[in-house]
Design a protein around this motif. Structure first.
Motif, short mmCIF file in Angstrom:
data_model
loop_
_atom_site.label_atom_id
_atom_site.label_comp_id
_atom_site.label_asym_id
_atom_site.label_seq_id
_atom_site.Cartn_x
_atom_site.Cartn_y
_atom_site.Cartn_z
N VAL A 1 4.38 -7.60 0.50
CA VAL A 1 4.81 -8.91 0.02
C VAL A 1 5.69 -8.69 -1.19
O VAL A 1 5.29 -8.00 -2.14
N VAL A 2 6.89 -9.26 -1.16
CA VAL A 2 7.80 -9.19 -2.31
C VAL A 2 8.12 -10.61 -2.74
O VAL A 2 8.66 -11.40 -1.95
N GLU A 3 7.79 -10.92 -3.98
CA GLU A 3 8.03 -12.27 -4.53
C GLU A 3 9.43 -12.29 -5.13
O GLU A 3 9.65 -11.86 -6.26
N GLY B 1 -5.81 -10.21 3.01
CA GLY B 1 -5.27 -9.40 4.09
C GLY B 1 -3.81 -9.63 4.41
O GLY B 1 -3.34 -9.23 5.49
N HIS B 2 -3.04 -10.23 3.49
CA HIS B 2 -1.63 -10.48 3.76
C HIS B 2 -0.78 -9.21 3.70
O HIS B 2 0.36 -9.21 4.16
N VAL B 3 -1.34 -8.15 3.13
CA VAL B 3 -0.56 -6.94 2.89
C VAL B 3 -0.97 -5.81 3.83
O VAL B 3 -0.44 -4.71 3.75
N TYR C 1 0.85 -1.18 0.00
CA TYR C 1 0.00 0.00 0.00
C TYR C 1 0.89 1.24 0.00
O TYR C 1 1.85 1.33 0.76
N VAL C 2 0.55 2.19 -0.86
CA VAL C 2 1.26 3.47 -0.93
C VAL C 2 0.24 4.58 -0.76
O VAL C 2 -0.70 4.69 -1.56
N GLU C 3 0.41 5.34 0.30
CA GLU C 3 -0.54 6.41 0.63
C GLU C 3 -1.97 5.88 0.68
O GLU C 3 -2.91 6.52 0.22
N GLY C 4 -2.11 4.69 1.25
CA GLY C 4 -3.42 4.08 1.42
C GLY C 4 -3.97 3.39 0.19
O GLY C 4 -5.07 2.82 0.25
N ARG C 5 -3.23 3.41 -0.91
CA ARG C 5 -3.73 2.79 -2.15
C ARG C 5 -2.97 1.50 -2.43
O ARG C 5 -1.73 1.47 -2.37
N PRO C 6 -3.68 0.41 -2.76
CA PRO C 6 -3.00 -0.84 -3.08
C PRO C 6 -2.27 -0.75 -4.42
O PRO C 6 -2.79 -0.20 -5.39
N VAL C 7 -1.05 -1.28 -4.43
CA VAL C 7 -0.23 -1.28 -5.65
C VAL C 7 0.31 -2.68 -5.86
O VAL C 7 0.80 -3.32 -4.93
#
Length: 480
Positions: free
Chosen positions: A348-350, A341-343, A306-312
């Motif tokens: 998470v970095v694959e 809800g894992h993030v 999440y960046v500034e509350g937005r999922p990326v």
């Protein structure tokens, strides 16, 4: 208050206002009130020499050999030991700066030090000293070196002349060289340092001082990898986060909840597009406020945060993985991380390809989410493939691709999609290299995935709202 060490910066220190002749000497008066007395011999003059200060404030000496101008710095250097030391240090640093710029130009032009020395007709050891700034430079020597490495004086002139090659930059920083070369190809050698520094969040001067330290990610990261010593942040994750910050800056689409059940999400995509493809799932994500960022370069394969509350979601698979079904499965996998809800409060970095990390409950859950989203009747199809491939491992190897493709066709599924899911799941059929080889061969019949995701991003990101360096970074790493 002016530092005593830098008293030469005070007003009038270098301004000659008057000159008075004396017996075998002259007295020069400066704008700050200083008076400097110098012997004529020190100035290369004699009793026949006449001195005056012209309208420009220059000291002019006229003698039998003609007229010449005496620079104020020469006068101050002869009288002021601290200023003389400052000039010597400045000259040394200038030699080092020119040396760094020559080395950067040589390496950026792909020449070894040995080859450049041979072309310049100087010893390699001398060129090494020149590049280290350990020798006084003559203009003729610099010209010879420049000619040898395919450059000219403008290439090493100006405040933006590079003092570090891309090769050095990669070595010092740990950033991938091929990615830095990609940025350089887009912005040119004079801007690459600033653009790279903006992306990796370090000061440009930090490269010359040694290994720069990227700004911390500021979030807790779960690294998904089969190799434990790779569970750490690298510069490439910092770059990915910077690009994510730029992508969300002016994107105002309302963020909607992601269905926790994959079949519900599948129904939504089918209702909007008629089929679940990389393009339709990417479009669905953007329209729900999820930024999907295609990124090039080595390193990790995908990420979600999440960046500034937005999922990326960052997708970065390359090489033989730059195929639509791989990207489609990975996108569905990362959506699964978000949906389950894992993030929340972390990232998470694959590091390895999604689906290939075993024994991780979050990865298993995201894999199951992706499988049910993309192939809802997967278990029945797997059972049919197992039945058809029954026999020894040699029969399994020969029959897997054909039987899997036929099952997909009868189920009206994309064979490449069923191939990749089967390669993950059917561990009891054939060998891994057989399953993955078949999946890759089928997937290669499809187009590259990157342009599909990039097209959706282009529709939504406003480069004019970014600074010049920020826009160049996005263009070089994301859009090109």
């Amino acid at each position: 208050m002016m530092s005593a060490i830098e008293h030469w910066k005070e007003k009038g220190y270098g301004e000659i206002v008057a000159v008075e002749p004396g017996l075998g000497a002259i007295t020069v008066r400066f704008g700050n009130g200083d008076e400097v007395q110098l012997e004529l011999d020190a100035l290369g003059a004699d009793l026949t020499t006449e001195f005056e200060v012209d309208e420009n404030g220059s000291l002019i000496a006229r003698g039998p050999q003609g007229e010449r101008e005496i620079d104020w710095m020469l006068i101050r250097r002869l009288d002021d030991p601290k200023f003389a030391d400052f000039l010597r240090e400045r000259d040394v640093e200038e030699s080092r700066r020119i040396g760094r710029r020559l080395r950067a130009l040589r390496e950026n032009n792909g020449l070894s030090q040995k080859d450049a020395a041979r072309l310049a007709q100087i010893a390699p050891s001398r060129l090494a000293k020149i590049e280290r700034g350990e020798t006084d430079l003559r203009v003729s020597t610099v010209r010879s070196v420049l000619r040898a490495i395919g450059g000219s004086f403008p290439d090493i002139s100006g405040p933006d002349a590079p003092e570090m090659s891309v090769r050095q930059m990669a070595s010092v920083s740990g950033a991938p060289r091929e990615l830095l070369e990609q940025i350089r190809a887009h912005v040119g050698v004079r801007r690459v340092g600033e653009v790279v520094a903006r992306g990796f969040r370090w000061e440009p001067a930090a490269l010359l001082r040694g290994a720069p330290v990227s700004a911390p990610l500021g979030i807790q990261v779960a690294f998904k990898t089969r190799v434990k010593d790779r569970e750490r942040a690298t510069p490439i994750e910092r770059l990915a986060l910077t690009l994510s910050e730029l992508a969300v800056r002016n994107y105002e689409q309302r963020i909607e909840d992601i269905p926790s059940e994959p079949l519900a999400l599948r129904s939504m995509v089918l209702a909007e597009a008629g089929e679940v493809t990389l393009g339709s799932l990417t479009r669905w994500a953007w329209e729900r406020g999820i930024v999907v960022l295609p990124m090039s370069g080595p390193g990790f394969e995908a990420a979600s945060w999440y960046v500034e509350g937005r999922p990326v979601i960052v997708l970065k698979l390359s090489g033989e993985l730059d195929l639509e079904v791989y990207w489609l499965f990975t996108l569905a996998h990362e959506i699964g991380h978000l949906a389950r809800g894992h993030v929340n409060g972390s990232a998470v970095v694959e590091v390895d390809e999604p689906g290939k990390v075993e024994g991780d409950p979050q990865e298993d859950e995201a894999n199951a989410f992706a499988r049910e989203l993309l192939v809802p009747e997967a278990e029945n199809l797997f059972a049919e493939i197992r039945r058809r491939c029954h026999g020894d491992i040699d029969r399994q190897r020969r029959r897997f691709k054909w039987e899997m493709s036929d099952v997909a066709k009868k189920a009206e599924l994309n064979p490449a999609l069923l191939g990749i899911v089967s390669a993950f799941e059917l561990t009891d059929i054939a060998r891994p290299q057989d399953r993955w080889g078949s999946a890759i061969n089928i997937a290669k019949e499809q187009a590259s995935a990157r342009p599909v995701v990039r097209a959706e991003l282009k529709r939504r990101i406003d480069l004019s709202a970014l600074s010049q360096d920020e826009a160049a970074l996005v263009e070089a790493v994301v859009l090109e």
